[in-house]
Scaffold this active site. Structure first.
Site, PDB file in Angstrom:
ATOM      1  CB  CYS A 117      -0.952   0.073   1.181  1.00 27.62           C
ATOM      2  SG  CYS A 117      -2.091  -1.299   1.265  1.00 27.62           S
TER       3      CYS A 117
ATOM      4  NE  ARG B 196       4.627   1.813   0.123  1.00 27.12           N
ATOM      5  CZ  ARG B 196       5.638   1.676   0.971  1.00 27.12           C
ATOM      6  NH1 ARG B 196       6.840   2.014   0.601  1.00 27.12           N
ATOM      7  NH2 ARG B 196       5.441   1.192   2.184  1.00 27.12           N
TER       8      ARG B 196
ATOM      9  CD1 TRP C  69       0.233  -6.558  -2.962  1.00 27.72           C
ATOM     10  CD2 TRP C  69      -0.140  -7.111  -0.832  1.00 27.72           C
ATOM     11  NE1 TRP C  69       0.565  -7.879  -2.807  1.00 27.72           N
ATOM     12  CE2 TRP C  69       0.350  -8.251  -1.518  1.00 27.72           C
ATOM     13  CE3 TRP C  69      -0.461  -7.244   0.521  1.00 27.72           C
ATOM     14  CZ2 TRP C  69       0.541  -9.488  -0.890  1.00 27.72           C
ATOM     15  CZ3 TRP C  69      -0.268  -8.470   1.142  1.00 27.72           C
ATOM     16  CH2 TRP C  69       0.234  -9.581   0.431  1.00 27.72           C
TER      17      TRP C  69
ATOM     18  CG  ASN D 244       1.289   0.601   4.369  1.00 29.50           C
ATOM     19  OD1 ASN D 244       1.054  -0.562   4.078  1.00 29.50           O
ATOM     20  ND2 ASN D 244       2.517   1.078   4.478  1.00 29.50           N
ATOM     21  N   GLY D 245      -0.935  -1.261   6.322  1.00 31.94           N
ATOM     22  CA  GLY D 245      -0.644  -2.103   7.483  1.00 31.94           C
ATOM     23  C   GLY D 245      -1.821  -3.000   7.793  1.00 31.94           C
TER      24      GLY D 245
ATOM     25  CD  GLU E 137      18.144 -12.536  -6.585  1.00 31.98           C
ATOM     26  OE1 GLU E 137      17.604 -13.030  -5.584  1.00 31.98           O
ATOM     27  OE2 GLU E 137      17.736 -11.475  -7.104  1.00 31.98           O
TER      28      GLU E 137
ATOM     29  CE  LYS F  48      14.795 -10.685  -8.990  1.00 31.60           C
ATOM     30  NZ  LYS F  48      15.478 -10.724  -7.807  1.00 31.60           N
TER      31      LYS F  48
ATOM     32  CD  GLU G 256      10.609 -11.221  -7.926  1.00 31.66           C
ATOM     33  OE1 GLU G 256      11.808 -10.981  -7.871  1.00 31.66           O
ATOM     34  OE2 GLU G 256       9.798 -10.724  -7.119  1.00 31.66           O
TER      35      GLU G 256
ATOM     36  CG  HIS H 124      22.220 -35.816  -1.486  1.00 32.07           C
ATOM     37  ND1 HIS H 124      22.713 -36.978  -0.948  1.00 32.07           N
ATOM     38  CD2 HIS H 124      23.294 -35.000  -1.633  1.00 32.07           C
ATOM     39  CE1 HIS H 124      24.019 -36.873  -0.755  1.00 32.07           C
ATOM     40  NE2 HIS H 124      24.398 -35.664  -1.178  1.00 32.07           N
TER      41      HIS H 124
ATOM     42  CE  LYS I 101      11.739  -2.684  -5.069  1.00 35.90           C
ATOM     43  NZ  LYS I 101      12.510  -3.736  -5.754  1.00 35.90           N
TER      44      LYS I 101
HETATM   45  O1  M6R Z   1      12.919  -4.514   0.888  1.00 35.24           O
HETATM   46  P1  M6R Z   1      13.548  -5.834   1.220  1.00 35.24           P
HETATM   47  O2  M6R Z   1      14.929  -5.963   0.658  1.00 35.24           O
HETATM   48  O3  M6R Z   1      13.520  -6.140   2.685  1.00 35.24           O
HETATM   49  O4  M6R Z   1      12.635  -6.910   0.490  1.00 35.24           O
HETATM   50  C1  M6R Z   1      12.836  -8.282   0.682  1.00 35.24           C
HETATM   51  C2  M6R Z   1      12.079  -9.086  -0.340  1.00 35.24           C
HETATM   52  O5  M6R Z   1      10.703  -8.855  -0.230  1.00 35.24           O
HETATM   53  C3  M6R Z   1      12.518  -8.745  -1.772  1.00 35.24           C
HETATM   54  O6  M6R Z   1      13.878  -8.916  -1.941  1.00 35.24           O
HETATM   55  C4  M6R Z   1      11.769  -9.650  -2.795  1.00 35.24           C
HETATM   56  O7  M6R Z   1      12.144 -10.968  -2.612  1.00 35.24           O
HETATM   57  C5  M6R Z   1      12.044  -9.171  -4.222  1.00 35.24           C
HETATM   58  N1  M6R Z   1      10.813  -8.880  -4.879  1.00 35.24           N
HETATM   59  C6  M6R Z   1      12.753 -10.178  -5.055  1.00 35.24           C
HETATM   60  O8  M6R Z   1      13.013  -9.697  -6.340  1.00 35.24           O
END
Ligand code: M6R
Length: 616
Positions: free
Chosen positions: A2, A27, A75, A101-102, A485, A489, A492, A508, A611
């Protein structure tokens, strides 16, 4: 999660608020809404969908002119993303509008109490109780909306940033915050409130960071901050160190593409002034904690998502240079374990946003346990650095695309700077080796620049993988977090099944997933890395190839052994092994971005995500 914006000044509030929402849409983008006060009445427009849907509604059903307004991009947590659940929410007489927000944790109990008093609800959200509470408190405050907000905030549990407007007071917006971000933008004859400075950066770079349990009354020419009991309180002033252009696409089709391209600059800025011309480290931010760093006997890296992968890289670095036991913990899990922490434990909290609730709560827990907390963060004015003993800011600039790119590279670099500094303070590493690593770090921006040459090869590979059902990523040593990582990517952005494995784990179990045609992305350690690591991963590649996998090999230019086992080869520049994640991640970002684009997905705003994850 949000985005919220508030404005009071001389301009048309609606255009300021909508422009702010555009910058905060990263956000959350389930629904959006705005409210203004004009001619003694509140006007609200809100709609499910992205901000564009709200703009269509505003075109068809315009709001009256007004110089005070609030806006929200959502969100969803409580209640589906519908028009009625979109914010702002108003009281029964449409006199007070609120955005949030929250999560209000005790909303169900408050709702029951209000229902018993005959209040009628129009949404399924936790937020709506706040509009009704404010309306109940307001009449007995002699028209003091800030006092009504304080009385309301004292009744709430959970995490909230709240902004409210009253039809009876066209000159004021009030805000309150607990466990969620709220910054004030200080203009000339105008002031702003927002979840993030990005919302008002085109108007002012002067900002105030509200503290925990603070309330703010915003007028065009005054900003009054109090605690929830009404006592005067101080908010920390800061100047935003980037400008509005940094939060624009700058000619790129996607924020993600722009942010990938910005990585050499982001890494250079993160290193700037921290390595002197004499090759010495100078991390002034750590001066106040250097005596405690000398006695650190355990390191705990805490983070979520991509930032967690930066922590994993940090562990390998720490083992090599610092030599004290270290662990990397998912912040969401750490908080609910009974992890033994002591005064000599260093907790390194890594977060781009500085607002991730899981990490913020884990930091609080670590502080309460007496640990020394240092945060690595990209966002000024955010909660995690504020609650830490010291903070090392990455200087990636605003990262707008939901998928983290430049933030990851700069997190890895900042973690490495921190650990080198600890190694120097503790005398735990050989001087020559330290010097050579500092030199290699100083050379990194040029290496990341060269890594951008992988963009085209990675795009070509992406075209070959469009039909794949699943993609596996394998690596050893620091290549393992890179594999994780890369897989994150792809999940998501391209919504494809992807998994990262430590290559040694394949046999394993996961090797059963290999069947003819399955793409396996392999991160091969640079030439010059310990032979055992290189040889073993090259055997792992041969093993999956023998079972029909299509290998996408990320290897150092000139690595002939790696070329032999590659169905597709992407060459990255040569770095020391411990720095390889910084260059090897780049083609994996591009691969995911391209596959998502090829599938027609919204790369910058992937489905179901936001985000900053400011709920647990
Ligand atoms: O703002 P932050 O670095 O704490 O966020 C952590 C994760 O939410 C963030 O890295 C998320 O995994 C990304 N969208 C990945 O690309």
């Amino acid at each position: 999660m949000c985005g919220i914006v508030g404005y009071v000044g001389a301009k048309q509030a609606l255009s300021v608020v909508v422009e702010g929402l555009r910058r905060l849409e990263y956000r959350g983008y389930d629904s959006a809404g705005v409210a203004v006060v004009a001619d003694g009445a509140l006007s609200v427009r809100k709609r499910a969908g992205k901000l564009g849907s709200l703009e269509e509604l505003l075109g068809a059903d315009p709001l009256p002119d007004s110089t005070v307004g609030i806006g929200h991009t959502r969100w969803a947590t409580h209640g589906a993303p519908t028009d009625s659940n979109a914010h702002p929410h108003v009281d029964e007489h449409a006199q007070i509008a609120v955005i949030h927000n929250g999560i209000i944790e005790n909303h169900a109990a408050i709702r029951q109490r209000l229902l018993a008093k005959g209040v009628h609800f129009s949404s399924e959200t936790d937020t709506e109780v706040v509009a009704h509470l404010l309306a109940h408190e307001y009449p007995s405050t002699q028209g003091d909306l800030a006092e009504a907000m304080r009385r309301t905030a004292r009744q709430l549990d959970g995490a909230f940033t709240l902004l409210a407007l009253s039809a009876a007071d066209p000159d004021v917006v009030v805000g309150a915050r607990r466990n969620s971000p709220l910054v004030v933008g200080c203009g000339l004859g105008e002031n702003f409130l927002a979840s993030d400075v990005a919302a008002f950066i085109s108007h002012t770079r002067e900002a105030l960071e509200l503290g925990q349990d603070q309330c703010v009354e915003l007028r065009a020419d005054s900003i009054t901050v109090t605690d929830f009991d009404g006592n005067p309180a101080r908010a920390r002033a800061f100047t935003v160190d980037w400008d509005a252009e940094a939060a624009e696409k700058g000619g790129y089709d996607l924020f993600m593409l722009k942010e990938i391209a910005e990585q050499p600059r982001a890494v250079a800025d993160t290193l700037a002034e921290r390595i002197g011309s004499n090759g010495q480290l100078q991390l002034r931010e750590l001066d106040s904690v250097s005596s405690r760093l000398a006695s650190v006997d355990q390191i705990v890296f805490l983070a979520c998502g991509t930032a967690y992968h930066a922590g994993l890289v940090g562990k390998y670095f720490s083992d090599h240079f610092v030599g004290v036991p270290s662990v990397v913990e998912l912040a969401s899990e750490f908080r609910y374990r009974e992890a033994p922490l002591g005064d000599n434990t260093l907790v390194v909290a890594i977060s781009q946003s500085g607002e991730t609730m899981d990490t913020a709560m884990a930091v609080r827990h670590a502080k309460e346990s007496g640990a020394l907390v240092i945060s690595i963060c990209n966002t000024q004015g955010s909660s995690i650095p504020r609650e830490s003993d010291a903070a090392l800011y990455t200087r990636a600039g605003p990262e707008i695309a939901v998928a983290s790119t430049k933030a990851f590279l700069t997190q890895v670099v900042a973690v490495q700077l921190l650990l080198l500094q600890i190694a120097i303070i503790k005398g735990s590493s050989d001087d020559l080796e330290l010097k050579s690593m500092i030199k290699a770090l100083a050379d990194l921006p040029a290496q990341v620049d060269l890594a951008l040459d992988t963009v085209e090869p990675a795009r070509q590979v992406a075209r070959e993988l469009v039909g794949a059902k699943s993609v596996l990523y394998i690596g050893r040593h620091v290549g393992f977090p890179v594999a994780l990582e890369g897989a994150l990517k792809l999940k998501e952005l391209a919504y494809m099944h992807a998994e990262g494995f430590a290559a040694g784990e394949l046999k394993h179990g996961p090797i059963a997933l290999i069947e003819p045609g399955v793409p396996v992305v392999v991160i091969v350690p640079p030439m010059g890395s310990p032979m055992q690591i290189r040889e073993k991963i090259l055997s792992n590649v041969a093993e999956v190839q023998a079972r029909g996998a299509k290998t996408v090999v990320i290897a150092t230019a000139g690595d002939e052994e790696a070329e032999k086992v590659a169905d597709y080869l992407i060459r990255v520049p040569l770095t020391p092994l411990l720095l390889q994640p910084v260059v090897a991640t780049v083609p994996l970002q591009v691969l995911a971005c391209e596959l998502a684009t090829a599938k027609g997905h919204d790369v910058d705003q992937p489905r179901n995500l936001a985000k900053s994850v400011t709920v647990e």
